[in-house]
Design a protein around this motif. Structure first.
Motif, PDB file in Angstrom:
ATOM      1  N   ARG A   9       0.847  -1.196   0.000  1.00 24.28           N
ATOM      2  CA  ARG A   9       0.000   0.000   0.000  1.00 24.28           C
ATOM      3  C   ARG A   9       0.882   1.246   0.000  1.00 24.28           C
ATOM      4  NH1 ARG A   9      -5.364   1.633   3.226  1.00 24.28           N
ATOM      5  NH2 ARG A   9      -6.001  -0.332   2.347  1.00 24.28           N
ATOM      6  N   MET A  10       1.922   1.249   0.829  1.00 27.01           N
ATOM      7  CA  MET A  10       2.815   2.397   0.888  1.00 27.01           C
ATOM      8  C   MET A  10       3.544   2.574  -0.448  1.00 27.01           C
ATOM      9  SD  MET A  10       2.022   3.649   3.712  1.00 27.01           S
ATOM     10  CE  MET A  10       3.166   5.004   3.661  1.00 27.01           C
ATOM     11  N   LEU A  11       3.906   1.478  -1.099  1.00 22.83           N
ATOM     12  CA  LEU A  11       4.537   1.561  -2.420  1.00 22.83           C
ATOM     13  C   LEU A  11       3.589   2.225  -3.409  1.00 22.83           C
ATOM     14  CD1 LEU A  11       6.776   0.947  -4.453  1.00 22.83           C
ATOM     15  CD2 LEU A  11       5.735  -1.308  -4.763  1.00 22.83           C
ATOM     16  N   GLY A  12       2.328   1.849  -3.358  1.00 30.66           N
ATOM     17  CA  GLY A  12       1.339   2.477  -4.232  1.00 30.66           C
ATOM     18  C   GLY A  12       1.241   3.975  -3.996  1.00 30.66           C
ATOM     19  N   TYR A  13       1.203   4.379  -2.724  1.00 32.51           N
ATOM     20  CA  TYR A  13       1.154   5.802  -2.401  1.00 32.51           C
ATOM     21  C   TYR A  13       2.417   6.513  -2.877  1.00 32.51           C
ATOM     22  CZ  TYR A  13      -2.900   5.080   0.683  1.00 32.51           C
ATOM     23  OH  TYR A  13      -4.141   4.794   1.199  1.00 32.51           O
ATOM     24  N   ARG A  14       3.577   5.883  -2.701  1.00 34.24           N
ATOM     25  CA  ARG A  14       4.836   6.508  -3.159  1.00 34.24           C
ATOM     26  C   ARG A  14       4.843   6.676  -4.675  1.00 34.24           C
ATOM     27  NH1 ARG A  14       7.149   3.375   0.830  1.00 34.24           N
ATOM     28  NH2 ARG A  14       7.778   1.757  -0.634  1.00 34.24           N
ATOM     29  N   GLU A  15       4.363   5.675  -5.396  1.00 34.67           N
ATOM     30  CA  GLU A  15       4.319   5.774  -6.855  1.00 34.67           C
ATOM     31  C   GLU A  15       3.370   6.883  -7.296  1.00 34.67           C
ATOM     32  OE1 GLU A  15       6.253   4.240  -9.226  1.00 34.67           O
ATOM     33  OE2 GLU A  15       7.357   3.665  -7.434  1.00 34.67           O
ATOM     34  N   LEU A  16       2.219   6.987  -6.653  1.00 34.42           N
ATOM     35  CA  LEU A  16       1.293   8.069  -6.973  1.00 34.42           C
ATOM     36  C   LEU A  16       1.902   9.422  -6.630  1.00 34.42           C
ATOM     37  CD1 LEU A  16      -2.128   6.582  -5.868  1.00 34.42           C
ATOM     38  CD2 LEU A  16      -1.530   7.371  -8.162  1.00 34.42           C
ATOM     39  N   GLY A  17       2.716   9.468  -5.588  1.00 33.04           N
ATOM     40  CA  GLY A  17       3.370  10.710  -5.192  1.00 33.04           C
ATOM     41  C   GLY A  17       4.346  11.221  -6.232  1.00 33.04           C
ATOM     42  N   LYS A  18       4.786  10.350  -7.119  1.00 30.28           N
ATOM     43  CA  LYS A  18       5.717  10.746  -8.184  1.00 30.28           C
ATOM     44  C   LYS A  18       4.998  11.385  -9.368  1.00 30.28           C
ATOM     45  CE  LYS A  18       8.896   6.925  -7.225  1.00 30.28           C
ATOM     46  NZ  LYS A  18       9.494   5.696  -7.806  1.00 30.28           N
ATOM     47  N   THR A  19       3.690  11.270  -9.424  1.00 31.99           N
ATOM     48  CA  THR A  19       2.939  11.780 -10.564  1.00 31.99           C
ATOM     49  C   THR A  19       2.619  13.262 -10.383  1.00 31.99           C
ATOM     50  OG1 THR A  19       0.806  11.172  -9.620  1.00 31.99           O
ATOM     51  CG2 THR A  19       1.916   9.513 -10.980  1.00 31.99           C
ATOM     52  N   SER A  20       2.150  13.871 -11.448  1.00 31.80           N
ATOM     53  CA  SER A  20       1.825  15.293 -11.446  1.00 31.80           C
ATOM     54  C   SER A  20       0.701  15.593 -10.470  1.00 31.80           C
ATOM     55  CB  SER A  20       1.395  15.727 -12.851  1.00 31.80           C
ATOM     56  OG  SER A  20       0.894  17.037 -12.817  1.00 31.80           O
ATOM     57  N   ARG A  21       0.809  16.706  -9.804  1.00 32.88           N
ATOM     58  CA  ARG A  21      -0.250  17.157  -8.892  1.00 32.88           C
ATOM     59  C   ARG A  21      -1.350  17.889  -9.641  1.00 32.88           C
ATOM     60  NH1 ARG A  21       0.939  17.953  -3.111  1.00 32.88           N
ATOM     61  NH2 ARG A  21       2.726  16.644  -2.645  1.00 32.88           N
ATOM     62  N   ASP A  22      -1.237  17.977 -10.962  1.00 32.01           N
ATOM     63  CA  ASP A  22      -2.236  18.699 -11.747  1.00 32.01           C
ATOM     64  C   ASP A  22      -3.565  17.962 -11.836  1.00 32.01           C
ATOM     65  OD1 ASP A  22      -0.416  20.708 -12.223  1.00 32.01           O
ATOM     66  OD2 ASP A  22       0.213  19.920 -14.157  1.00 32.01           O
ATOM     67  N   GLY A  23      -3.548  16.649 -11.693  1.00 32.95           N
ATOM     68  CA  GLY A  23      -4.767  15.856 -11.790  1.00 32.95           C
ATOM     69  C   GLY A  23      -5.128  15.238 -10.459  1.00 32.95           C
ATOM     70  N   VAL A  24      -6.209  14.502 -10.463  1.00 34.66           N
ATOM     71  CA  VAL A  24      -6.640  13.788  -9.265  1.00 34.66           C
ATOM     72  C   VAL A  24      -5.855  12.493  -9.173  1.00 34.66           C
ATOM     73  CG1 VAL A  24      -8.595  12.671  -8.136  1.00 34.66           C
ATOM     74  CG2 VAL A  24      -8.947  14.780  -9.423  1.00 34.66           C
ATOM     75  N   ARG A  25      -5.284  12.226  -8.006  1.00 27.34           N
ATOM     76  CA  ARG A  25      -4.529  10.992  -7.778  1.00 27.34           C
ATOM     77  C   ARG A  25      -5.330  10.124  -6.809  1.00 27.34           C
ATOM     78  NH1 ARG A  25       1.288  13.160  -6.261  1.00 27.34           N
ATOM     79  NH2 ARG A  25       0.053  14.260  -4.721  1.00 27.34           N
ATOM     80  N   VAL A  26      -5.658   8.921  -7.241  1.00 27.71           N
ATOM     81  CA  VAL A  26      -6.503   8.037  -6.448  1.00 27.71           C
ATOM     82  C   VAL A  26      -5.862   6.659  -6.342  1.00 27.71           C
ATOM     83  CG1 VAL A  26      -8.766   6.939  -6.251  1.00 27.71           C
ATOM     84  CG2 VAL A  26      -8.585   9.240  -7.198  1.00 27.71           C
ATOM     85  N   ALA A  27      -5.764   6.159  -5.119  1.00 30.39           N
ATOM     86  CA  ALA A  27      -5.358   4.780  -4.882  1.00 30.39           C
ATOM     87  C   ALA A  27      -6.640   3.973  -4.715  1.00 30.39           C
ATOM     88  CB  ALA A  27      -4.498   4.681  -3.627  1.00 30.39           C
ATOM     89  N   LEU A  28      -6.843   2.987  -5.576  1.00 30.82           N
ATOM     90  CA  LEU A  28      -8.037   2.158  -5.504  1.00 30.82           C
ATOM     91  C   LEU A  28      -7.675   0.841  -4.830  1.00 30.82           C
ATOM     92  CD1 LEU A  28     -10.989   1.648  -6.202  1.00 30.82           C
ATOM     93  CD2 LEU A  28     -10.213   0.750  -8.405  1.00 30.82           C
ATOM     94  N   VAL A  29      -8.327   0.573  -3.709  1.00 30.51           N
ATOM     95  CA  VAL A  29      -8.085  -0.646  -2.944  1.00 30.51           C
ATOM     96  C   VAL A  29      -9.215  -1.618  -3.257  1.00 30.51           C
ATOM     97  CG1 VAL A  29      -7.839  -1.629  -0.637  1.00 30.51           C
ATOM     98  CG2 VAL A  29      -6.960   0.669  -1.112  1.00 30.51           C
ATOM     99  N   LEU A  30      -8.864  -2.771  -3.808  1.00 32.95           N
ATOM    100  CA  LEU A  30      -9.835  -3.826  -4.077  1.00 32.95           C
ATOM    101  C   LEU A  30      -9.783  -4.795  -2.902  1.00 32.95           C
ATOM    102  CD1 LEU A  30     -11.776  -5.158  -6.086  1.00 32.95           C
ATOM    103  CD2 LEU A  30      -9.810  -6.350  -7.044  1.00 32.95           C
ATOM    104  N   SER A  31     -10.929  -5.020  -2.247  1.00 28.63           N
ATOM    105  CA  SER A  31     -10.910  -5.787  -1.011  1.00 28.63           C
ATOM    106  C   SER A  31     -12.180  -6.601  -0.817  1.00 28.63           C
ATOM    107  CB  SER A  31     -10.760  -4.826   0.176  1.00 28.63           C
ATOM    108  OG  SER A  31     -10.861  -5.513   1.403  1.00 28.63           O
ATOM    109  N   ASP A  32     -12.043  -7.699  -0.069  1.00 31.86           N
ATOM    110  CA  ASP A  32     -13.216  -8.447   0.367  1.00 31.86           C
ATOM    111  C   ASP A  32     -13.699  -7.910   1.712  1.00 31.86           C
ATOM    112  OD1 ASP A  32     -11.369  -9.384   2.204  1.00 31.86           O
ATOM    113  OD2 ASP A  32     -11.673 -11.497   1.738  1.00 31.86           O
ATOM    114  N   GLY A  33     -13.036  -6.887   2.224  1.00 31.28           N
ATOM    115  CA  GLY A  33     -13.436  -6.257   3.473  1.00 31.28           C
ATOM    116  C   GLY A  33     -12.883  -6.920   4.711  1.00 31.28           C
ATOM    117  N   GLN A  34     -12.106  -7.960   4.549  1.00 29.84           N
ATOM    118  CA  GLN A  34     -11.552  -8.681   5.685  1.00 29.84           C
ATOM    119  C   GLN A  34     -10.050  -8.455   5.747  1.00 29.84           C
ATOM    120  OE1 GLN A  34     -13.901 -10.308   7.697  1.00 29.84           O
ATOM    121  NE2 GLN A  34     -15.183  -9.196   6.233  1.00 29.84           N
ATOM    122  N   ALA A  35      -9.606  -7.595   6.643  1.00 29.89           N
ATOM    123  CA  ALA A  35      -8.174  -7.309   6.791  1.00 29.89           C
ATOM    124  C   ALA A  35      -7.537  -8.461   7.563  1.00 29.89           C
ATOM    125  CB  ALA A  35      -7.963  -5.990   7.509  1.00 29.89           C
ATOM    126  N   THR A  36      -6.896  -9.384   6.850  1.00 28.61           N
ATOM    127  CA  THR A  36      -6.363 -10.584   7.489  1.00 28.61           C
ATOM    128  C   THR A  36      -4.860 -10.745   7.307  1.00 28.61           C
ATOM    129  OG1 THR A  36      -6.882 -11.854   5.507  1.00 28.61           O
ATOM    130  CG2 THR A  36      -8.516 -11.869   7.271  1.00 28.61           C
TER     131      THR A  36
END
Length: 70
Positions: A9-36
């Motif tokens: 998850r942190m890697l995903g955020y870091r990669e998004l942090g490298k992109t332009s701030r001109d657009g919307v940056r969204v991390a999409l988490v696909l989950s079954d809702g069970q943090a295991t």
């Protein structure tokens, strides 16, 4: 299927942090809702998302399955 851990998850955020701030940056988490695997504490997961949001990265979740608690 491989379950993401905190580092993924942190890697995903870091990669998004490298992109332009001109657009919307969204991390999409696909989950079954069970943090295991990796970080499972809801407060810690929320804090991670808040930290990303403060860096102009939004987090959205897409839940699948009957156990999704969204």
């Amino acid at each position: 299927m491989r379950v993401p851990e905190e580092g993924d998850r942190m890697l995903g955020y870091r990669e998004l942090g490298k992109t332009s701030r001109d657009g919307v940056r969204v991390a999409l988490v696909l989950s079954d809702g069970q943090a295991t695997n990796g970080v499972t504490d809801p407060e810690t997961l929320g804090a991670m998302s808040l930290e990303a949001f403060q860096s102009n990265i939004q987090t959205s979740a897409l839940g699948v399955g009957s156990a999704y608690d969204g």
